[in-house]
Design an enzyme around this catalytic site. Structure first.
Site, PDB file in Angstrom:
ATOM      1  N   GLN A 222       0.794  -1.224   0.000  1.00  0.00           N
ATOM      2  CA  GLN A 222       0.000   0.000   0.000  1.00  0.00           C
ATOM      3  C   GLN A 222       0.828   1.276   0.000  1.00  0.00           C
ATOM      4  O   GLN A 222       0.333   2.329  -0.370  1.00  0.00           O
ATOM      5  CB  GLN A 222      -0.954  -0.015   1.195  1.00  0.00           C
ATOM      6  CG  GLN A 222      -2.027  -1.085   1.081  1.00  0.00           C
ATOM      7  CD  GLN A 222      -2.921  -1.134   2.296  1.00  0.00           C
ATOM      8  OE1 GLN A 222      -2.603  -1.796   3.281  1.00  0.00           O
ATOM      9  NE2 GLN A 222      -4.043  -0.445   2.247  1.00  0.00           N
TER      10      GLN A 222
ATOM     11  N   HIS B 277      -2.099  -5.702 -12.797  1.00  0.00           N
ATOM     12  CA  HIS B 277      -1.543  -5.423 -14.121  1.00  0.00           C
ATOM     13  C   HIS B 277      -2.350  -6.117 -15.211  1.00  0.00           C
ATOM     14  O   HIS B 277      -2.482  -5.614 -16.322  1.00  0.00           O
ATOM     15  CB  HIS B 277      -0.080  -5.877 -14.183  1.00  0.00           C
ATOM     16  CG  HIS B 277       0.831  -5.071 -13.318  1.00  0.00           C
ATOM     17  ND1 HIS B 277       2.095  -5.476 -12.963  1.00  0.00           N
ATOM     18  CD2 HIS B 277       0.654  -3.863 -12.725  1.00  0.00           C
ATOM     19  CE1 HIS B 277       2.660  -4.559 -12.194  1.00  0.00           C
ATOM     20  NE2 HIS B 277       1.802  -3.572 -12.035  1.00  0.00           N
TER      21      HIS B 277
ATOM     22  N   ASP C  68       1.891   0.350  -7.800  1.00  0.00           N
ATOM     23  CA  ASP C  68       3.207   0.406  -8.444  1.00  0.00           C
ATOM     24  C   ASP C  68       4.080   1.522  -7.866  1.00  0.00           C
ATOM     25  O   ASP C  68       5.294   1.376  -7.723  1.00  0.00           O
ATOM     26  CB  ASP C  68       3.062   0.624  -9.953  1.00  0.00           C
ATOM     27  CG  ASP C  68       2.571  -0.625 -10.666  1.00  0.00           C
ATOM     28  OD1 ASP C  68       2.287  -1.631  -9.990  1.00  0.00           O
ATOM     29  OD2 ASP C  68       2.465  -0.586 -11.917  1.00  0.00           O
TER      30      ASP C  68
ATOM     31  N   ARG D  21       4.280   0.080  13.007  1.00  0.00           N
ATOM     32  CA  ARG D  21       3.998  -1.267  12.539  1.00  0.00           C
ATOM     33  C   ARG D  21       3.881  -1.231  11.015  1.00  0.00           C
ATOM     34  O   ARG D  21       2.996  -0.607  10.459  1.00  0.00           O
ATOM     35  CB  ARG D  21       2.706  -1.775  13.201  1.00  0.00           C
ATOM     36  CG  ARG D  21       2.293  -3.170  12.777  1.00  0.00           C
ATOM     37  CD  ARG D  21       1.118  -3.060  11.833  1.00  0.00           C
ATOM     38  NE  ARG D  21       0.507  -4.337  11.552  1.00  0.00           N
ATOM     39  CZ  ARG D  21      -0.703  -4.479  11.030  1.00  0.00           C
ATOM     40  NH1 ARG D  21      -1.448  -3.423  10.765  1.00  0.00           N
ATOM     41  NH2 ARG D  21      -1.170  -5.662  10.765  1.00  0.00           N
TER      42      ARG D  21
ATOM     43  N   HIS E 137       1.314  -9.526   4.811  1.00  0.00           N
ATOM     44  CA  HIS E 137       0.160  -8.631   4.771  1.00  0.00           C
ATOM     45  C   HIS E 137      -0.456  -8.684   3.362  1.00  0.00           C
ATOM     46  O   HIS E 137      -0.310  -7.756   2.561  1.00  0.00           O
ATOM     47  CB  HIS E 137       0.587  -7.197   5.124  1.00  0.00           C
ATOM     48  CG  HIS E 137      -0.540  -6.310   5.520  1.00  0.00           C
ATOM     49  ND1 HIS E 137      -0.537  -5.545   6.659  1.00  0.00           N
ATOM     50  CD2 HIS E 137      -1.724  -6.036   4.925  1.00  0.00           C
ATOM     51  CE1 HIS E 137      -1.645  -4.847   6.760  1.00  0.00           C
ATOM     52  NE2 HIS E 137      -2.384  -5.135   5.697  1.00  0.00           N
TER      53      HIS E 137
ATOM     54  N   ASN F  57      -1.237 -10.678   9.073  1.00  0.00           N
ATOM     55  CA  ASN F  57      -2.248  -9.645   9.280  1.00  0.00           C
ATOM     56  C   ASN F  57      -3.608 -10.154   8.819  1.00  0.00           C
ATOM     57  O   ASN F  57      -3.781 -10.583   7.685  1.00  0.00           O
ATOM     58  CB  ASN F  57      -1.909  -8.370   8.493  1.00  0.00           C
ATOM     59  CG  ASN F  57      -2.990  -7.316   8.643  1.00  0.00           C
ATOM     60  OD1 ASN F  57      -3.106  -6.664   9.670  1.00  0.00           O
ATOM     61  ND2 ASN F  57      -3.826  -7.145   7.619  1.00  0.00           N
ATOM     62  N   GLU F  58      -4.569 -10.134   9.743  1.00  0.00           N
ATOM     63  CA  GLU F  58      -5.977 -10.411   9.448  1.00  0.00           C
ATOM     64  C   GLU F  58      -6.198 -11.645   8.565  1.00  0.00           C
ATOM     65  O   GLU F  58      -6.681 -11.541   7.437  1.00  0.00           O
ATOM     66  CB  GLU F  58      -6.621  -9.177   8.805  1.00  0.00           C
ATOM     67  CG  GLU F  58      -6.608  -7.956   9.703  1.00  0.00           C
ATOM     68  CD  GLU F  58      -7.346  -6.757   9.099  1.00  0.00           C
ATOM     69  OE1 GLU F  58      -7.740  -6.840   7.912  1.00  0.00           O
ATOM     70  OE2 GLU F  58      -7.519  -5.758   9.804  1.00  0.00           O
TER      71      GLU F  58
ATOM     72  N   ASN G 285      -6.894  -5.525  15.427  1.00  0.00           N
ATOM     73  CA  ASN G 285      -7.460  -4.460  14.599  1.00  0.00           C
ATOM     74  C   ASN G 285      -8.969  -4.389  14.789  1.00  0.00           C
ATOM     75  O   ASN G 285      -9.654  -5.420  14.711  1.00  0.00           O
ATOM     76  CB  ASN G 285      -7.181  -4.718  13.113  1.00  0.00           C
ATOM     77  CG  ASN G 285      -5.710  -4.758  12.778  1.00  0.00           C
ATOM     78  OD1 ASN G 285      -4.866  -4.336  13.565  1.00  0.00           O
ATOM     79  ND2 ASN G 285      -5.386  -5.260  11.597  1.00  0.00           N
TER      80      ASN G 285
ATOM     81  N   TYR H 135     -12.338  -1.791  13.541  1.00  0.00           N
ATOM     82  CA  TYR H 135     -12.836  -0.626  12.819  1.00  0.00           C
ATOM     83  C   TYR H 135     -14.296  -0.320  13.132  1.00  0.00           C
ATOM     84  O   TYR H 135     -14.671   0.831  13.291  1.00  0.00           O
ATOM     85  CB  TYR H 135     -12.685  -0.841  11.302  1.00  0.00           C
ATOM     86  CG  TYR H 135     -11.267  -0.741  10.806  1.00  0.00           C
ATOM     87  CD1 TYR H 135     -10.726   0.472  10.398  1.00  0.00           C
ATOM     88  CD2 TYR H 135     -10.457  -1.872  10.753  1.00  0.00           C
ATOM     89  CE1 TYR H 135      -9.423   0.556   9.941  1.00  0.00           C
ATOM     90  CE2 TYR H 135      -9.154  -1.793  10.306  1.00  0.00           C
ATOM     91  CZ  TYR H 135      -8.632  -0.569   9.896  1.00  0.00           C
ATOM     92  OH  TYR H 135      -7.327  -0.486   9.461  1.00  0.00           O
TER      93      TYR H 135
ATOM     94  N   GLU I 240      -4.498  -1.443  14.432  1.00  0.00           N
ATOM     95  CA  GLU I 240      -5.283  -0.710  13.430  1.00  0.00           C
ATOM     96  C   GLU I 240      -6.613  -0.272  14.019  1.00  0.00           C
ATOM     97  O   GLU I 240      -7.361  -1.091  14.568  1.00  0.00           O
ATOM     98  CB  GLU I 240      -5.537  -1.561  12.182  1.00  0.00           C
ATOM     99  CG  GLU I 240      -4.304  -1.841  11.352  1.00  0.00           C
ATOM    100  CD  GLU I 240      -4.639  -2.575  10.064  1.00  0.00           C
ATOM    101  OE1 GLU I 240      -5.767  -2.399   9.545  1.00  0.00           O
ATOM    102  OE2 GLU I 240      -3.771  -3.336   9.578  1.00  0.00           O
TER     103      GLU I 240
END
Length: 511
Positions: free
Chosen positions: A59, A79, A92, A117, A162, A206-207, A346, A348, A415
């Site tokens: 990311q 792509h 990218d 992190r 991740h 992660n998750e 995490n 949200y 998170e």
């Protein structure tokens, strides 16, 4: 004489029983009073409580094919088919942290954060996913990032995986193929060997819930496998074994470094639509968080009994000879159990939940097995996306659920964040962070939950997976059109700076 002794024994145990329940009732009463009386104006956050922010390699890094990096499932998928992303963009270049990591560290330093992190891209270390080809340019890059953080008194917390699996490993079946455990172990060994003397907190995955459900079940994330009801459970099974394998590897070969190994799990809180049926809350928590937390953190190990029993029953009704949920024998349960020195967590948002009465007519899937119908309360404040709502009480209740279920494990929140359109005056994000941080402090102070820190998603506006750059979670905006990719602090960044400096949670904030 025997009658007298028996009578005294009965009195003794009755007194113990009453004393135990009196203490528990008193503790509940004090917790409720603490929750009600925790005053934002006077409450002081403990000085040892950590603050930080999170990112992930795909990311923010960019440089997708520079210095020997290989191709990940996200590189390959986007792509080939850019239309799966809302704005047809990809990772990218994104925030270009590969070339501007010092700016990221400076941004963290400005806020006074204690930890960062971030994740390591498997393909930047092993271009094809295997240990026969090590990319030392990638290793040197992460050394530079780690050294910059340590030089600024910021603790690096590394996520080893991740979402960005090497494409070559996906061509072998990815997380549905049991051989992936061997490849992950080799990858972990390279990371521990090269960075172990500098890293005190590792996160294996992660998750995994989202990694498996969305990538191998519903097929909405790369590698876009539509294997509902089977593939997501194979994925979860092999991730759990891979996590435990990495944990045991570290303890056997690298424990002299004194680091801790954890895993990042995520969950929503499930609120019954009728406001009464608490079994629906428990069902939701076990099917989402318990799926991965129970094998690692519970006293008995293995998958939650509700999943074991119901998925086996559903499989039988589908004329299958074995359960779609992979079997864990006693040896495997013991291998996975207690393989986390701490829990990275995490949160949200939360969901309203109803029981699905018509599950038998549906095709095999996690949704069929869980029998959960999820929605949101129209009174909740909605973010810029369709899944994050401002439900701070869900943070408290989820953390308390973990406290009750798993004997109060050490927790680092990694998170918690709010999505908007990227405005610099982000008052809704401040409101979200303030309310959620208060709930974290309540569960820590009022019931004694062992929560050691609070991390925000995200440090930077970045490539937000299927949403691309159409929504923003960052404390800092990034000038994506500039070659220097300047990091621009938002109002929320300055709010968090004040929280860290004053160790308080301001009711009202204007900078």
């Amino acid at each position: 004489m025997r009658i007298v002794i028996a009578f005294l024994v009965v009195i003794f145990f009755t007194a113990v029983f009453l004393s135990y329940h009196t203490v528990r009732q008193f503790s509940r009463l004090m917790a409720k009073r603490c929750e009600a009386d925790l005053d934002l104006d006077t409450f002081v956050i403990p000085k040892e409580f950590l603050f930080g922010a999170s990112t992930s390699a795909y990311q923010i890094e960019g440089a997708w094919n520079e210095d020997g990096k290989g191709v990940s499932i996200w590189d390959a998928a986007l792509h080939k088919n850019p239309g799966v992303i809302k704005d047809r963009m990809n990772g990218d270049v994104t925030a270009d942290s590969y070339h501007h990591y010092k700016d990221d560290v400076a941004a963290l330093k400005k806020l006074g954060f204690n930890f960062y992190r971030f994740s390591i891209a498997w393909t930047r270390i092993m271009p094809n996913g295997a240990a026969n080809e090590i990319n030392y340019a990638g290793i040197q890059y992460y050394h530079r990032v780690i050294d910059e953080l340590l030089a600024n008194d910021i603790q690096p917390v590394i996520t080893m995986y991740h979402l960005d699996l090497p494409q070559k490993l996906q061509e072998m079946g990815g997380w549905t193929n049991p051989i992936i455990v061997q490849y992950y172990e080799a990858y972990a060994d390279v990371l521990f060997q090269n960075f172990g003397d500098k890293i005190k907190r590792w996160i294996t995955f992660n998750e995994p819930f989202d990694s498996c459900i969305d990538a191998y079940g519903r097929g909405i994330l790369p590698p876009f496998i539509h294997g509902e009801g089977v593939a997501e459970y194979l994925c979860g099974h092999h991730i759990l074994i891979s996590h435990a394998t990495a944990y045991h590897l570290y303890k056997k070969k690298y424990s002299h470094y004194g680091g801790k190994i954890g895993i990042t799990l995520n969950s929503r809180y499930f609120i019954p639509k009728d406001g009464k049926d608490s079994s629906l809350t428990e069902r939701g928590m076990q099917y989402m968080l318990g799926w991965f937390a129970h094998p690692i953190l519970s006293a008995t190990g293995g998958y939650p009994s509700i999943m074991v029993n119901e998925i086996a029953e559903n499989s039988l009704l589908e004329n299958r000879t074995t359960s779609r949920l992979p079997f864990m024998d006693t040896r495997l349960k013991l291998f996975i159990r207690n393989t986390a020195d701490y829990l990275s967590f995490n949160y949200y948002t939360s969901n309203i939940v109803e029981f699905n009465e018509n599950f038998k007519s549906s095709e095999p899937s996690w949704d069929k097995d869980s029998r959960l119908i999820l929605s949101f309360d129209s009174n909740w404040k909605k973010s810029a996306n369709n899944w994050v709502y401002n439900v701070p009480k869900g943070m408290y209740r989820t953390l308390k659920w973990i406290y009750d279920q798993f004997d109060n494990p050490e927790i680092l929140i990694t998170e918690n964040g709010w999505s908007d359109q990227g405005q610099l005056k982000d008052d809704d994000r401040i409101d979200y962070l303030r309310r959620h941080l208060l709930e974290v402090m309540k569960v820590k102070e009022c019931i004694g939950a062992n929560i050691i820190g609070y991390g925000i998603w995200s440090l930077l506006d970045n490539f937000e997976w299927l949403s691309g750059f159409t929504e923003h979670f960052g404390l800092y905006a990034v000038n994506m059109t500039s070659p220097n990719k300047e990091r621009i602090p938002k109002k929320s960044a300055m709010f968090m700076q004040k929280v860290v400096q004053t160790r308080t949670i301001p009711k009202n904030y204007e900078n």
